[in-house]
Write an enzyme that holds these catalytic residues in place. Structure first.
Site, PDB file in Angstrom:
ATOM      1  N   ARG A  54       0.803  -1.232   0.000  1.00  0.00           N
ATOM      2  CA  ARG A  54       0.000   0.000   0.000  1.00  0.00           C
ATOM      3  C   ARG A  54       0.830   1.275   0.000  1.00  0.00           C
ATOM      4  NH1 ARG A  54      -3.400  -2.973   3.364  1.00  0.00           N
ATOM      5  NH2 ARG A  54      -1.716  -4.464   3.331  1.00  0.00           N
ATOM      6  N   THR A  55       1.937   1.288   0.728  1.00  0.00           N
ATOM      7  CA  THR A  55       2.687   2.551   0.812  1.00  0.00           C
ATOM      8  C   THR A  55       3.274   2.921  -0.555  1.00  0.00           C
ATOM      9  OG1 THR A  55       3.181   2.091   3.117  1.00  0.00           O
ATOM     10  CG2 THR A  55       4.517   3.771   2.052  1.00  0.00           C
ATOM     11  N   LYS A  82      23.010  -7.432  -6.312  1.00  0.00           N
ATOM     12  CA  LYS A  82      24.390  -7.773  -6.695  1.00  0.00           C
ATOM     13  C   LYS A  82      25.389  -7.107  -5.754  1.00  0.00           C
ATOM     14  CE  LYS A  82      23.177  -7.882 -11.614  1.00  0.00           C
ATOM     15  NZ  LYS A  82      23.292  -7.102 -12.854  1.00  0.00           N
ATOM     16  N   ARG A 104      12.111   3.536   1.503  1.00  0.00           N
ATOM     17  CA  ARG A 104      11.787   2.578   2.558  1.00  0.00           C
ATOM     18  C   ARG A 104      12.976   1.641   2.677  1.00  0.00           C
ATOM     19  NH1 ARG A 104       6.492  -0.926   3.779  1.00  0.00           N
ATOM     20  NH2 ARG A 104       5.938   1.140   4.554  1.00  0.00           N
ATOM     21  N   HIS A 134       7.703   6.262  10.422  1.00  0.00           N
ATOM     22  CA  HIS A 134       6.923   6.151   9.188  1.00  0.00           C
ATOM     23  C   HIS A 134       5.969   7.354   9.186  1.00  0.00           C
ATOM     24  CE1 HIS A 134       4.828   4.577   5.859  1.00  0.00           C
ATOM     25  NE2 HIS A 134       4.433   3.410   6.317  1.00  0.00           N
TER      26      HIS A 134
HETATM   27  C1  NCD Z   1       3.477  -0.598   8.080  1.00  0.00           C
HETATM   28  C2  NCD Z   1       4.958  -0.567   7.788  1.00  0.00           C
HETATM   29  O1  NCD Z   1       5.410  -1.026   6.754  1.00  0.00           O
HETATM   30  O2  NCD Z   1       5.649  -0.035   8.631  1.00  0.00           O
HETATM   31  N1  NCD Z   1       2.674  -0.833   6.965  1.00  0.00           N
HETATM   32  C3  NCD Z   1       2.370   0.167   6.115  1.00  0.00           C
HETATM   33  O3  NCD Z   1       3.159   1.050   5.836  1.00  0.00           O
HETATM   34  N2  NCD Z   1       1.137   0.163   5.603  1.00  0.00           N
HETATM   35  C4  NCD Z   1       3.138  -1.485   9.177  1.00  0.00           C
HETATM   36  C5  NCD Z   1       3.528  -2.918   9.102  1.00  0.00           C
HETATM   37  O4  NCD Z   1       4.261  -3.358   8.232  1.00  0.00           O
HETATM   38  O5  NCD Z   1       3.089  -3.640  10.000  1.00  0.00           O
END
Ligand code: NCD
Length: 317
Positions: A54-55, A82, A104, A134
């Site tokens: 989703r992110t 690599k 990320r 986050h």
């Molecule tokens: C979260 C994350 O990746 O930190 N998910 C997200 O961004 N929707 C929470 C999780 O992974 O549990």
């Protein structure tokens, strides 16, 4: 401000301006043509070293609705597998003229490192760094809470939010604790002692080990995923026992205020921290959180990139 790395970098006015801008931009998402020309000609890179659904998609949709060009980079199948370093990857992105990099990474501090390095000339947005932060998730959560329970323009004063479960490994919890308290909400963390971080006593929160006693008093309950991929040790005896004490189920639903909402950042472990019945109940706003994420990320991109472009010293400038 050029980057969004941590909620700690925002003051109350910054946070409210992002949320207010998101309210405006949400109207675009409801229009038949979901596009604004604001970021035309800008290149935004989604640099994802950890899995995400989703992110990543949410940032991509947000950038596209503002007419930016989006490059999706995921570590799997790239030169990172690599052995290429973050520095070399960053230099490659810079050579491609990235105006913003959304990162990320499994290492806490990776976004800060990228922003501090001089390899990237544009904005850096933290989309989750290890167990640290986050920020856009916390912003979309605050947006969702405000929409359901707050005044449309105000902060979250008078509201009480419980954050429940694997706090120790959760960057979502850390960013939310900072943002919810910045906006005036009262926060209670509910978790087994093994899943609370050291130093939690210094956080602006209350802590409880008794979920049932907290539930009748909260306006929103934010369930967290049990992050098995970050657990090298045993943090609770069995999944069954975890669900028994810290899972949201039908009995607990009946303890909640009628007006209260159920949240989860996703992805959910249905049957572990939340039953399917609760996740899909009328009180759940989990799917709406995802939709709100696009508006909030549009607001962040707009304020960081378009604000700077117009040199109006936008609210995040
Ligand atoms: C979260 C994350 O990746 O930190 N998910 C997200 O961004 N929707 C929470 C999780 O992974 O549990």
């Amino acid at each position: 401000m050029r980057h969004l790395l941590s909620i700690a970098d925002l003051n109350r006015a910054d946070a409210l301006s992002i949320l207010d801008t998101a309210v405006e931009l949400a109207r675009i998402s409801d229009a038949p043509v979901k596009k604004l020309p604001t970021l035309r000609g800008k290149t935004i890179v989604n640099l994802f070293f950890e899995d995400s659904t989703r992110t990543r998609i949410s940032f991509e949709a947000a950038a596209k609705r503002l007419s930016a060009d989006v490059i999706n980079f995921s570590a799997k199948g790239s030169s990172v597998s690599k052995g290429e370093s973050l520095k070399d990857t960053a230099q490659t992105l810079q050579a491609m003229g990235a105006d913003a990099v959304i990162i990320r990474h499994s290492a806490s501090g990776a976004a800060q490192w990228l922003a501090d390095s001089h390899w990237i000339g544009g904005s850096v947005i933290n989309a989750g760094d290890g167990t640290h932060e986050h920020p856009t998730q916390a912003l979309l959560d605050a947006f969702t809470i405000r929409k359901h329970l707050g005044s449309t323009s105000g902060d979250l004063k008078g509201l009480h939010i419980a954050i429940v479960g694997d706090i120790l490994h959760s960057r979502v919890a850390r960013s939310n604790v900072l943002l919810l308290s910045l906006l005036g909400a009262e926060v209670t963390l509910v978790a087994p002692p093994t899943l609370l971080p050291m130093g939690v006593q210094t956080w602006p929160v209350k802590v409880s080990y008794d979920f049932d006693s907290v539930l009748p008093h909260v306006d929103a309950v934010m369930m967290l995923r049990v992050q098995q991929e970050r657990m090298q040790d045993l943090f609770f005896p069995t999944a069954r026992e975890y669900s028994h004490f810290f899972g949201l189920n039908r009995d607990r639903l009946s303890l909640m205020k009628k007006s209260s909402i159920i949240m989860h950042p996703g992805p959910m472990n249905r049957g572990l921290e939340i039953t399917a019945e609760c996740a899909d109940s009328a009180r759940s706003v989990i799917v709406e959180q995802v939709a709100n994420g696009v508006s909030v990320r549009m607001a962040v991109l707009y304020l960081l990139l378009a604000g700077a472009q117009q040199e109006q010293g936008g609210l995040l400038a």
